[in-house]
Write a protein that holds these residues in place. Structure first.
Motif, PDB file in Angstrom:
ATOM      1  N   LEU A 138      41.857  45.797  32.640  1.00  0.00           N
ATOM      2  CA  LEU A 138      41.132  46.633  31.572  1.00  0.00           C
ATOM      3  C   LEU A 138      40.025  47.658  32.473  1.00  0.00           C
ATOM      4  CD1 LEU A 138      39.547  47.105  29.232  1.00  0.00           C
ATOM      5  CD2 LEU A 138      37.795  45.545  29.966  1.00  0.00           C
ATOM      6  N   MET A 139      39.785  47.278  33.879  1.00  0.00           N
ATOM      7  CA  MET A 139      39.433  48.640  34.691  1.00  0.00           C
ATOM      8  C   MET A 139      40.375  49.556  35.050  1.00  0.00           C
ATOM      9  SD  MET A 139      37.207  45.900  37.224  1.00  0.00           S
ATOM     10  CE  MET A 139      36.421  47.464  38.449  1.00  0.00           C
ATOM     11  N   ALA A 140      41.720  48.934  35.192  1.00  0.00           N
ATOM     12  CA  ALA A 140      42.555  50.244  35.379  1.00  0.00           C
ATOM     13  C   ALA A 140      42.882  51.083  34.395  1.00  0.00           C
ATOM     14  CB  ALA A 140      43.990  49.349  35.657  1.00  0.00           C
ATOM     15  N   ALA A 141      42.967  50.449  32.996  1.00  0.00           N
ATOM     16  CA  ALA A 141      42.785  51.368  31.914  1.00  0.00           C
ATOM     17  C   ALA A 141      41.563  52.239  31.623  1.00  0.00           C
ATOM     18  CB  ALA A 141      42.713  50.490  30.654  1.00  0.00           C
ATOM     19  N   ILE A 142      40.592  51.916  32.055  1.00  0.00           N
ATOM     20  CA  ILE A 142      39.157  52.575  32.208  1.00  0.00           C
ATOM     21  C   ILE A 142      39.448  53.900  33.183  1.00  0.00           C
ATOM     22  CG2 ILE A 142      36.828  52.744  32.647  1.00  0.00           C
ATOM     23  CD1 ILE A 142      36.552  49.739  31.420  1.00  0.00           C
ATOM     24  N   ALA A 143      40.062  53.456  34.296  1.00  0.00           N
ATOM     25  CA  ALA A 143      40.195  54.617  35.324  1.00  0.00           C
ATOM     26  C   ALA A 143      41.010  55.689  34.660  1.00  0.00           C
ATOM     27  CB  ALA A 143      40.793  53.896  36.809  1.00  0.00           C
ATOM     28  N   VAL A 144      41.970  55.361  34.126  1.00  0.00           N
ATOM     29  CA  VAL A 144      43.047  56.434  33.531  1.00  0.00           C
ATOM     30  C   VAL A 144      42.266  57.222  32.580  1.00  0.00           C
ATOM     31  CG1 VAL A 144      45.118  56.851  32.245  1.00  0.00           C
ATOM     32  CG2 VAL A 144      45.070  54.955  34.222  1.00  0.00           C
ATOM     33  N   GLY A 145      41.274  56.526  31.611  1.00  0.00           N
ATOM     34  CA  GLY A 145      40.715  57.055  30.624  1.00  0.00           C
ATOM     35  C   GLY A 145      39.745  58.067  31.291  1.00  0.00           C
ATOM     36  N   PHE A 276      39.809  56.659  41.397  1.00  0.00           N
ATOM     37  CA  PHE A 276      40.405  55.598  42.636  1.00  0.00           C
ATOM     38  C   PHE A 276      39.456  54.480  42.947  1.00  0.00           C
ATOM     39  CE2 PHE A 276      43.331  58.977  43.342  1.00  0.00           C
ATOM     40  CZ  PHE A 276      44.596  58.467  43.677  1.00  0.00           C
ATOM     41  N   THR A 277      38.071  54.686  42.953  1.00  0.00           N
ATOM     42  CA  THR A 277      37.262  53.512  42.984  1.00  0.00           C
ATOM     43  C   THR A 277      37.292  52.450  41.980  1.00  0.00           C
ATOM     44  OG1 THR A 277      35.635  55.044  44.104  1.00  0.00           O
ATOM     45  CG2 THR A 277      34.784  52.954  43.310  1.00  0.00           C
ATOM     46  N   LEU A 278      37.533  52.971  40.774  1.00  0.00           N
ATOM     47  CA  LEU A 278      37.719  52.011  39.718  1.00  0.00           C
ATOM     48  C   LEU A 278      39.002  51.133  39.992  1.00  0.00           C
ATOM     49  CD1 LEU A 278      36.834  53.909  36.571  1.00  0.00           C
ATOM     50  CD2 LEU A 278      35.570  51.882  37.437  1.00  0.00           C
ATOM     51  N   TRP A 280      40.761  50.794  42.824  1.00  0.00           N
ATOM     52  CA  TRP A 280      40.439  49.815  43.864  1.00  0.00           C
ATOM     53  C   TRP A 280      39.750  48.435  43.888  1.00  0.00           C
ATOM     54  CZ3 TRP A 280      38.863  54.683  47.155  1.00  0.00           C
ATOM     55  CH2 TRP A 280      40.117  55.359  47.662  1.00  0.00           C
ATOM     56  N   SER A 281      38.507  48.711  42.836  1.00  0.00           N
ATOM     57  CA  SER A 281      37.789  47.675  42.382  1.00  0.00           C
ATOM     58  C   SER A 281      38.558  46.631  41.366  1.00  0.00           C
ATOM     59  CB  SER A 281      36.560  48.309  41.625  1.00  0.00           C
ATOM     60  OG  SER A 281      35.685  48.900  42.282  1.00  0.00           O
ATOM     61  N   ALA A 282      39.443  47.180  40.905  1.00  0.00           N
ATOM     62  CA  ALA A 282      40.297  46.383  39.877  1.00  0.00           C
ATOM     63  C   ALA A 282      41.400  45.414  40.763  1.00  0.00           C
ATOM     64  CB  ALA A 282      41.261  47.383  38.947  1.00  0.00           C
ATOM     65  N   ILE A 283      42.068  46.342  41.757  1.00  0.00           N
ATOM     66  CA  ILE A 283      42.834  45.324  42.596  1.00  0.00           C
ATOM     67  C   ILE A 283      42.210  44.372  43.521  1.00  0.00           C
ATOM     68  CG2 ILE A 283      44.240  46.099  44.728  1.00  0.00           C
ATOM     69  CD1 ILE A 283      44.923  48.562  43.758  1.00  0.00           C
ATOM     70  N   ALA A 284      40.847  44.640  44.015  1.00  0.00           N
ATOM     71  CA  ALA A 284      40.001  44.042  44.627  1.00  0.00           C
ATOM     72  C   ALA A 284      39.806  42.490  43.897  1.00  0.00           C
ATOM     73  CB  ALA A 284      38.950  44.562  45.334  1.00  0.00           C
ATOM     74  N   LEU A 285      39.286  42.965  42.398  1.00  0.00           N
ATOM     75  CA  LEU A 285      38.918  41.846  41.558  1.00  0.00           C
ATOM     76  C   LEU A 285      40.194  41.000  41.419  1.00  0.00           C
ATOM     77  CD1 LEU A 285      37.158  40.401  39.715  1.00  0.00           C
ATOM     78  CD2 LEU A 285      37.745  42.248  37.915  1.00  0.00           C
ATOM     79  N   TYR A 286      41.580  41.755  41.095  1.00  0.00           N
ATOM     80  CA  TYR A 286      42.409  40.871  40.744  1.00  0.00           C
ATOM     81  C   TYR A 286      43.165  39.882  42.185  1.00  0.00           C
ATOM     82  CZ  TYR A 286      47.503  39.757  40.427  1.00  0.00           C
ATOM     83  OH  TYR A 286      48.857  39.046  40.356  1.00  0.00           O
ATOM     84  N   SER A 287      42.777  40.519  43.255  1.00  0.00           N
ATOM     85  CA  SER A 287      43.202  39.887  44.513  1.00  0.00           C
ATOM     86  C   SER A 287      42.376  38.478  44.587  1.00  0.00           C
ATOM     87  CB  SER A 287      43.010  40.586  45.796  1.00  0.00           C
ATOM     88  OG  SER A 287      43.884  41.768  45.555  1.00  0.00           O
ATOM     89  N   VAL A 288      40.877  38.560  44.444  1.00  0.00           N
ATOM     90  CA  VAL A 288      40.113  37.507  44.701  1.00  0.00           C
ATOM     91  C   VAL A 288      40.518  36.500  43.465  1.00  0.00           C
ATOM     92  CG1 VAL A 288      37.581  36.860  44.365  1.00  0.00           C
ATOM     93  CG2 VAL A 288      38.136  38.796  45.522  1.00  0.00           C
TER      94      VAL A 288
END
Length: 296
Positions: A138-145, A276-278, A280-288
């Motif tokens: 969802l955060m990735a979608a928000i980033a593109v938006g 990009f911060t959104l 990166w945050s999404a990737i970090a959240l996914y990784s954790v």
């Protein structure tokens, strides 16, 4: 119940994934040396020289029987024809983006790609996602938006690269064929079109092959820089879950972003930073979330 890959297979898959994504991350440097060559012509040379290299590797690995067996299955050939079209379009758009000064946008696409892979893995392969992984998508979608809202345009290069490569990865995971045989058939299916276009450019005097020694060598080298990372990628895809593959994808866009901003001095505005911060945050959240899921 969660099914786990054998430990040795997973370790090998991780090595292949790191090799593939690191190579892709450094690709802009190579394509910049060929900036004067149109993207379509570059894609054609990638196909031609990759096919020749793969045929040689096929001979060395003695997989002729599997190669000829595949051609007897119209269903498999048809599926590989579809993946050929997808990856060829992906190559063309990526090269266009790099050589028109939009490396930052291509990196955005490959940052989004792992999360698209996660989504496809969930929807198509029924790989279960926990709450954190769903929130990451969802955060990735928000980033593109956010990008669309502030710039008034869809980052079409980023979106296309993410969707096309995630779809390619999904199809290649589902097709029951060895990586090198599949790649060889893919390039051979596209070979007639590639040879036709390069031949046309040569006859009309508008082609770049043979016009300059350095350019010609770099065009021939397209086979190596194209086939090897794809071979590594497909070997990784056969050994790892699609969602796990997505975890390693960040290597490529990180290198691309660094090259675009630090080496090629492309614009990186506050809006880019927020987008990009959104991501990166999404990737970090996914990784954790993924680590927590594996620990269950």
């Amino acid at each position: 119940m969660i099914l786990h890959q054998p430990a040795e297979s997973s370790k090998t898959g991780i090595l292949y994934a790191v090799l593939a994504y690191s190579a892709w991350g450094l690709f802009p440097v190579y394509w910049k040396f060929l900036a004067q060559v149109p993207a379509v012509e570059l894609v054609c040379h990638r196909i031609i020289w990759s096919a020749l290299l793969l045929l040689g590797l096929l001979r060395i690995q003695k997989q002729h029987a599997n190669f000829w067996e595949l051609w007897r299955s119209p269903k498999l050939v048809g599926a590989l024809f579809a993946t050929t079209a997808i990856i060829a379009c992906n190559w063309g758009v990526y090269i266009y983006g790099v050589n028109t000064g939009r490396i930052v946008e291509t990196s955005l696409g490959y940052y989004i790609n792992p999360l698209v892979s996660v989504l496809l893995g969930s929807v198509i392969l029924k790989e279960r996602l926990n709450r954190g992984q769903k929130l990451a998508v969802l955060m990735a979608a928000i980033a593109v938006g956010n990008f669309v809202w502030h710039f008034g345009q869809v980052p079409w290069i980023a979106v296309f690269l993410a969707l096309s490569f995630a779809t390619y990865g999904l199809f290649r995971k589902l097709i029951t064929v060895s990586p090198i045989v599949g790649l060889t058939v893919e390039t051979l299916l596209a070979m007639p079109i590639a040879l036709g276009w390069v031949g046309y450019r040569a006859v009309t005097g508008t082609g770049f092959f043979g016009m300059d020694g350095q350019v010609t060598l770099l065009l021939i080298g397209c086979g190596v820089v194209t086939a090897l990372p794809l071979l590594w990628f497909n070997n990784a895809a056969k050994r790892l879950r699609l969602s796990t593959m997505g975890f390693f994808q960040y290597l490529a866009p990180s290198l691309q972003l660094a090259l675009g901003v630090l080496f090629y001095h492309e614009p990186f505005t506050t809006i880019h930073g927020l987008t990009f911060t959104l991501i990166w945050s999404a990737i970090a959240l996914y990784s954790v979330s993924s680590v927590s899921k594996l620990a269950e």
